[in-house]
Design a protein around this motif. Structure first.
Motif, mmCIF file in Angstrom:
data_model
loop_
_atom_site.group_PDB
_atom_site.id
_atom_site.type_symbol
_atom_site.label_atom_id
_atom_site.label_comp_id
_atom_site.label_asym_id
_atom_site.label_seq_id
_atom_site.Cartn_x
_atom_site.Cartn_y
_atom_site.Cartn_z
ATOM 1 N N ARG A 167 46.613 38.037 39.043
ATOM 2 C CA ARG A 167 45.617 38.855 38.344
ATOM 3 C C ARG A 167 45.320 40.132 39.128
ATOM 4 O O ARG A 167 45.196 41.224 38.552
ATOM 5 C CB ARG A 167 44.345 38.035 38.120
ATOM 6 N N SER A 168 45.178 40.015 40.454
ATOM 7 C CA SER A 168 44.920 41.204 41.272
ATOM 8 C C SER A 168 46.090 42.177 41.193
ATOM 9 O O SER A 168 45.907 43.396 41.197
ATOM 10 C CB SER A 168 44.648 40.811 42.728
ATOM 11 N N ASP A 169 47.304 41.628 41.113
ATOM 12 C CA ASP A 169 48.493 42.468 40.974
ATOM 13 C C ASP A 169 48.474 43.202 39.634
ATOM 14 O O ASP A 169 48.853 44.373 39.537
ATOM 15 C CB ASP A 169 49.749 41.598 41.086
ATOM 16 N N ALA A 170 48.049 42.504 38.583
ATOM 17 C CA ALA A 170 47.957 43.129 37.260
ATOM 18 C C ALA A 170 46.931 44.261 37.263
ATOM 19 O O ALA A 170 47.154 45.329 36.661
ATOM 20 C CB ALA A 170 47.587 42.082 36.208
ATOM 21 N N ILE A 171 45.810 44.048 37.964
ATOM 22 C CA ILE A 171 44.782 45.084 38.061
ATOM 23 C C ILE A 171 45.312 46.285 38.825
ATOM 24 O O ILE A 171 45.078 47.445 38.440
ATOM 25 C CB ILE A 171 43.516 44.520 38.742
ATOM 26 N N GLY A 206 40.231 48.042 46.475
ATOM 27 C CA GLY A 206 38.886 47.482 46.383
ATOM 28 C C GLY A 206 38.847 46.259 45.481
ATOM 29 O O GLY A 206 38.184 45.259 45.796
ATOM 30 N N PHE A 207 39.569 46.311 44.367
ATOM 31 C CA PHE A 207 39.653 45.161 43.468
ATOM 32 C C PHE A 207 40.339 43.984 44.151
ATOM 33 O O PHE A 207 39.963 42.829 43.962
ATOM 34 C CB PHE A 207 40.420 45.539 42.193
ATOM 35 N N ILE A 208 41.355 44.279 44.942
ATOM 36 C CA ILE A 208 42.073 43.227 45.647
ATOM 37 C C ILE A 208 41.145 42.504 46.620
ATOM 38 O O ILE A 208 41.134 41.277 46.710
ATOM 39 C CB ILE A 208 43.291 43.802 46.386
ATOM 40 N N LEU A 209 40.331 43.279 47.347
ATOM 41 C CA LEU A 209 39.398 42.677 48.303
ATOM 42 C C LEU A 209 38.341 41.841 47.586
ATOM 43 O O LEU A 209 37.946 40.770 48.071
ATOM 44 C CB LEU A 209 38.733 43.778 49.140
ATOM 45 N N PHE A 210 37.890 42.319 46.431
ATOM 46 C CA PHE A 210 36.907 41.563 45.662
ATOM 47 C C PHE A 210 37.504 40.245 45.179
ATOM 48 O O PHE A 210 36.864 39.186 45.250
ATOM 49 C CB PHE A 210 36.412 42.384 44.470
ATOM 50 N N ASN A 211 38.752 40.295 44.705
ATOM 51 C CA ASN A 211 39.430 39.072 44.279
ATOM 52 C C ASN A 211 39.614 38.108 45.447
ATOM 53 O O ASN A 211 39.558 36.883 45.279
ATOM 54 C CB ASN A 211 40.798 39.404 43.671
ATOM 55 N N ALA A 212 39.849 38.669 46.644
ATOM 56 C CA ALA A 212 40.002 37.830 47.836
ATOM 57 C C ALA A 212 38.732 37.003 48.065
ATOM 58 O O ALA A 212 38.799 35.819 48.411
ATOM 59 C CB ALA A 212 40.300 38.696 49.055
ATOM 60 N N TYR A 213 37.577 37.627 47.859
ATOM 61 C CA TYR A 213 36.313 36.901 48.006
ATOM 62 C C TYR A 213 36.183 35.803 46.947
ATOM 63 O O TYR A 213 35.769 34.671 47.253
ATOM 64 C CB TYR A 213 35.128 37.862 47.888
#
Length: 298
Positions: A154-158, A190-197
């Motif tokens: 999902r993060s990759d898609a974003i 930033g989205f990737i880091l949020f998904n990491a959380y």
């Protein structure tokens, strides 16, 4: 049953590995020849996805080992540990993208080629399909690490979606907007880091035996009431270990019963719960006498 769940999870992880590898190659080649630094950053993120999926695969295979003398609860706790490692890969890839994006913003370069949008459009759709497939498998198997792998897709898609927006801006606006896709890559980090959380939070709860399973506890209580001899239930604690659960349950029976009868009721209850709730690996049942219920509030 549990072996089938592990096999399904392992097959899904293989799907992630080969899918991420193929997409990383496509993104890298398209980004290089299409003058898109956002696509190159996306390829970097997909490359880390490959290593993360490999780690998930190894974790799933290790967690499938049966309980032994040194690990009486099995090896399932390796799953949240693998999830933490996957989160680490996400943080590393986000950091790389930030560094590359800042450097590219400061370096003059050509506007991305129009055909990069076609590639990105296809990648966004493919990655969303990957996410839905792996996420469905993670729900079926209760695998924390597979859930993390799904969110990786999902993060990759974003990331690809933001790259699509950035390249579109650069192509439409023309000269002076060449760095739009670099800014898109920067925002994507930033989205990737949020998904990491989001990925890390449930894994942390699993490691800490956090109270997260109210629905399962309610099922346990409802089934217990139907077992002959069980008057009611008191304490019920649930801990997750890999794809299965371990339960501590206090049940109330008639205090005038013999020890043997109480023991028989406990065994009947355990067998019933294990049969009706196959996700439970084991249950420890403590029997409480009904006539002492008011004097024991623990």
């Amino acid at each position: 049953m549990q072996n089938d769940k592990h096999q399904n999870a392992i097959k899904a992880s293989y799907f992630s590995i080969f899918g991420n590898a193929a997409l990383a190659i496509v993104k890298g080649i398209t980004g290089f020849f299409g003058n898109s630094y956002a696509l190159i950053a996306d390829a970097i993120e997909s490359t880390t996805d490959v290593f993360a999926s490999l780690l998930v695969l190894l974790g799933l295979k290790y967690s499938a080992r049966p309980a032994d003398e040194n690990h009486p609860y099995g090896h399932g706790r390796v799953e949240p540990l693998v999830t933490f490692a996957v989160v680490g890969f996400l943080v590393v890839s986000a950091t790389i993208i930030v560094i590359e994006s800042i450097e590219n913003i400061q370096t003059p370069h050509k506007v991305p080629k129009p055909y990069t949008l076609l590639v990105l459009g296809a990648i966004i759709i493919i990655k969303e399909v990957f996410y839905r497939f792996i996420n469905k498998k993670s729900d079926e198997t209760k695998s924390t690490s597979l859930k993390a792998d799904a969110w990786h897709h999902r993060s990759d898609a974003i990331t690809s979606l933001l790259a699509f927006v950035g390249i579109s801006i650069a192509l439409v606006m023309g000269k002076g907007y060449e760095t739009a896709d670099d800014w898109a890559a920067l925002f994507a980090s930033g989205f990737i880091l949020f998904n990491a959380y989001l990925i890390m939070r449930p894994a942390l709860g699993e490691i800490m035996d956090e109270h997260l399973y109210d629905d399962l506890i309610e099922e346990i209580r409802e089934i217990s009431k139907r077992v002959p001899g069980v008057i009611e239930t008191e304490k019920c604690f649930v801990r997750k270990t890999g794809m299965t659960f371990h339960v501590d349950l206090h049940v109330v029976v008639d205090g005038e019963l013999t020890v043997n009868k109480g023991h028989e009721i406990a065994h009947d209850l355990k067998n019933t719960l294990l049969e009706e709730l196959p996700d439970i690996a084991d249950i420890l049942i403590h029997v409480e006498p009904h006539n002492l219920e008011e004097t024991r509030k623990d």
